[in-house]
Every structure is written in structure tokens, then in C-alpha cells.
Design an enzyme around this catalytic site. Structure first.
Site, PDB file in Angstrom:
ATOM      1  N   LYS A   9      52.692  48.946  30.345  1.00 15.79           N
ATOM      2  CA  LYS A   9      51.401  49.545  30.669  1.00 15.79           C
ATOM      3  C   LYS A   9      51.333  50.976  30.115  1.00 15.79           C
ATOM      4  O   LYS A   9      52.341  51.508  29.630  1.00 15.79           O
ATOM      5  CB  LYS A   9      51.202  49.546  32.193  1.00 15.79           C
ATOM      6  CG  LYS A   9      51.213  48.130  32.819  1.00 15.79           C
ATOM      7  CD  LYS A   9      51.139  48.231  34.343  1.00 15.79           C
ATOM      8  CE  LYS A   9      51.474  46.939  35.059  1.00 15.79           C
ATOM      9  NZ  LYS A   9      51.595  47.136  36.525  1.00 15.79           N
ATOM     10  N   ARG A 119      61.731  39.379  34.863  1.00 14.53           N
ATOM     11  CA  ARG A 119      61.481  39.954  36.191  1.00 14.53           C
ATOM     12  C   ARG A 119      62.720  40.713  36.675  1.00 14.53           C
ATOM     13  O   ARG A 119      62.618  41.784  37.266  1.00 14.53           O
ATOM     14  CB  ARG A 119      61.127  38.863  37.201  1.00 14.53           C
ATOM     15  CG  ARG A 119      59.861  38.097  36.894  1.00 14.53           C
ATOM     16  CD  ARG A 119      58.605  38.843  37.176  1.00 14.53           C
ATOM     17  NE  ARG A 119      58.377  39.077  38.572  1.00 14.53           N
ATOM     18  CZ  ARG A 119      57.245  39.577  39.062  1.00 14.53           C
ATOM     19  NH1 ARG A 119      56.246  39.904  38.236  1.00 14.53           N
ATOM     20  NH2 ARG A 119      57.083  39.786  40.329  1.00 14.53           N
ATOM     21  N   HIS A 159      54.187  44.951  33.365  1.00 11.86           N
ATOM     22  CA  HIS A 159      53.688  43.696  33.924  1.00 11.86           C
ATOM     23  C   HIS A 159      54.551  42.596  33.336  1.00 11.86           C
ATOM     24  O   HIS A 159      54.865  42.625  32.141  1.00 11.86           O
ATOM     25  CB  HIS A 159      52.230  43.423  33.528  1.00 11.86           C
ATOM     26  CG  HIS A 159      51.845  41.995  33.848  1.00 11.86           C
ATOM     27  ND1 HIS A 159      51.482  41.606  35.112  1.00 11.86           N
ATOM     28  CD2 HIS A 159      51.858  40.866  33.085  1.00 11.86           C
ATOM     29  CE1 HIS A 159      51.258  40.303  35.110  1.00 11.86           C
ATOM     30  NE2 HIS A 159      51.487  39.830  33.896  1.00 11.86           N
TER      31      HIS A 159
HETATM   32  P1  ADP Z   1      54.400  42.645  39.906  1.00  7.15           P
HETATM   33  O1  ADP Z   1      53.828  43.559  38.837  1.00  7.15           O
HETATM   34  O2  ADP Z   1      55.803  43.059  40.259  1.00  7.15           O
HETATM   35  O3  ADP Z   1      54.272  41.188  39.573  1.00  7.15           O
HETATM   36  P2  ADP Z   1      52.175  42.240  41.745  1.00  7.15           P
HETATM   37  O4  ADP Z   1      51.755  41.113  40.866  1.00  7.15           O
HETATM   38  O5  ADP Z   1      52.325  41.962  43.205  1.00  7.15           O
HETATM   39  O6  ADP Z   1      53.554  42.891  41.249  1.00  7.15           O
HETATM   40  O7  ADP Z   1      51.159  43.447  41.605  1.00  7.15           O
HETATM   41  C1  ADP Z   1      50.569  43.735  40.369  1.00  7.15           C
HETATM   42  C2  ADP Z   1      50.537  45.227  40.151  1.00  7.15           C
HETATM   43  O8  ADP Z   1      49.724  45.826  41.148  1.00  7.15           O
HETATM   44  C3  ADP Z   1      51.872  45.949  40.292  1.00  7.15           C
HETATM   45  O9  ADP Z   1      52.641  45.892  39.125  1.00  7.15           O
HETATM   46  C4  ADP Z   1      51.423  47.358  40.621  1.00  7.15           C
HETATM   47  O10 ADP Z   1      51.103  48.102  39.467  1.00  7.15           O
HETATM   48  C5  ADP Z   1      50.152  47.147  41.418  1.00  7.15           C
HETATM   49  N1  ADP Z   1      50.350  47.231  42.864  1.00  7.15           N
HETATM   50  C6  ADP Z   1      50.974  46.337  43.652  1.00  7.15           C
HETATM   51  N2  ADP Z   1      50.954  46.739  44.934  1.00  7.15           N
HETATM   52  C7  ADP Z   1      50.285  47.906  44.961  1.00  7.15           C
HETATM   53  C8  ADP Z   1      49.913  48.850  45.970  1.00  7.15           C
HETATM   54  N3  ADP Z   1      50.237  48.693  47.226  1.00  7.15           N
HETATM   55  N4  ADP Z   1      49.212  49.913  45.624  1.00  7.15           N
HETATM   56  C9  ADP Z   1      48.868  50.115  44.371  1.00  7.15           C
HETATM   57  N5  ADP Z   1      49.191  49.303  43.369  1.00  7.15           N
HETATM   58  C10 ADP Z   1      49.887  48.212  43.635  1.00  7.15           C
HETATM   59 MG    MG Z   2      52.567  39.966  39.388  1.00  9.57          MG
END
Ligand code: ADP
Ligand code: MG
Length: 193
Positions: A9, A119, A159
Site C-alpha cells: 500500500k 500471510r 494487503h
Molecule cells: P488483513 O489486511 O490482515 O487481511 P483485514 O482484511 O481484516 O486484515 O483488514 C483489511 C485492512 O483494514 C487491514 O489491512 C487494515 O489496513 C485495515 N483495518 C483493519 N482493522 C482496522 C481497524 N480497526 N481500524 C482501521 N483499519 C483497520
Molecule cells: Mg484481509
């Protein structure tokens, strides 16, 4: 062979970490089969973070609630709700802004178990919790608490598709079929046999 969508990102791009991050993936044996530096349109952003994926929205909400509980913070006071879905919807809006802040580096990486492998290398969503040795753990410190206080997305640089199913949905959003290339790496025979 399994494929996964990976994005560095804008915080990672802006900090000049693309080379370091790419190198970690390559050294682990993940093959780059597509790559581009690109700006993200509103159309792509809303498809990448779809409003109707309740599981994804609730997942983000639940992770946030866990982080709040650990920190002894009250989600209702900070966010106005303790519903995982409502929190997820709020975060989704921030995410759509975050992914469009500036250019992102997008890849399709290929290896056996590539989804799980990427991951693992990225580490936990919340950089504060991500262990050292992972990309998020080594290069960031953000938490839900910090991010939500500022009403913004967590700056975790990466991501990565969460499941094979998610990868199959995401890859065609970012790359045309002809942009995904087939070739052999010289170490494949030694690593996979
Ligand atoms: P990941 O990226 O580890 O797969 P998620 O798919 O759950 O995690 O979330 C997508 C993205 O949302 C995260 O990478 C992060 O940038 C953002 N995010 C997740 N939880 C929060 C939060 N509580 N507050 C702000 N941004 C968040
Ligand atoms: Mg995710």
C-alpha cells in the site's frame, strides 16, 4: 501451484520499502508472475473492499474489538458502537480512502501454499502485534487504537489475500489474464522437486 494477490500500500511505497519487501518474497521462493505500480480508482477500491462481504466486515470489527479489550478501551466511547458489522463498515470507508492515497505496488505471487506463506511473511493485521521478522512487525507499529482515534485505516503496508477463494476473486480485479506470466525459476527444481 497457488496464486495470491499482494499489494504494498502507499505507506510502503512512500517509505521506499518496495525493494526490501519484494526481496523477502522472492527469497522465500514466491515467484512474481505479475507486477505493476498503479493508482487505484474509486471503482477498483470499492470492488476490492466490497460492501456486501459481511464476513470480511465483521472480521475487521472483531479484530478491532479484541484489540480494544486488550487495551482496556471502550469501543462505544471511541467509535460510537460495539457491533462488529458497524465497525467493519466504518473501517471499510477509511480503507477505500487509504488504498487511493497514492500509488500501490501490486503483484500476483505464485508458490505452493502461496496464500498462507505470504500471510505468514506479512504478519498480523495490527503491526503492534505482528512479530519481529514479519514485514508488518519489522517496519511498522500502528494499532487499531491509534488508527481509530485518528479515524483512519491501520497503516500496515500490506494487503494479501486471506484465502484461496479471496485470491480468486481479487486477482482478476487487478490484472488481466495476459498480464499474468508463466516462466520457470532456476531454484524451483531444488525447492519443489
Ligand atoms: P488483513 O489486511 O490482515 O487481511 P483485514 O482484511 O481484516 O486484515 O483488514 C483489511 C485492512 O483494514 C487491514 O489491512 C487494515 O489496513 C485495515 N483495518 C483493519 N482493522 C482496522 C481497524 N480497526 N481500524 C482501521 N483499519 C483497520
Ligand atoms: Mg484481509
Amino acid at each position: 501451484m497457488e496464486q495470491t494477490l499482494v499489494l504494498v500500500k502507499f505507506d510502503g511505497v512512500a517509505r521506499g520499502l518496495v525493494g526490501e519487501i519484494t526481496s523477502r518474497f522472492e527469497k522465500t521462493g514466491l515467484k512474481i508472475v505479475a507486477a505493476k505500480l498503479t493508482r487505484v480508482s474509486q471503482e477498483l477500491a470499492v470492488k476490492h473492499y466490497p460492501a456486501d462481504r459481511e464476513e470480511f466486515l465483521k472480521g475487521m470489527g472483531n479484530k478491532t474489538l479484541e484489540n480494544y479489550a486488550q487495551m482496556g478501551a471502550d469501543p462505544v466511547e471511541k467509535l460510537g458502537t460495539d457491533s462488529p458489522l458497524e465497525i467493519g463498515k466504518m473501517i471499510r470507508e477509511w480503507l477505500i480512502g487509504y488504498i487511493q492515497e497514492g500509488p500501490v505496488m501490486a503483484y500476483v505471487l505464485e508458490a505452493p501454499h502461496s496464500v498462507e506463506l505470504v500471510r505468514k511473511l506479512c504478519g498480523h493485521t495490527l503491526p503492534l502485534i505482528a512479530p519481529p521478522g514479519t514485514i508488518r512487525g519489522d517496519f511498522a507499529f500502528d494499532s487499531s487504537f491509534l488508527a481509530n482515534t485518528a479515524k483512519r485505516a491501520i497503516r500496515n503496508m500490506m494487503h494479501a489475500s486471506g484465502t484461496v477463494e479471496e485470491a480468486k476473486y481479487e486477482i482478476p480485479l487487478w490484472f488481466k489474464k495476459e498480464e499474468i506470466l508463466k516462466y520457470r525459476r532456476t531454484d524451483e527444481e531444488v525447492m519443489v522437486g
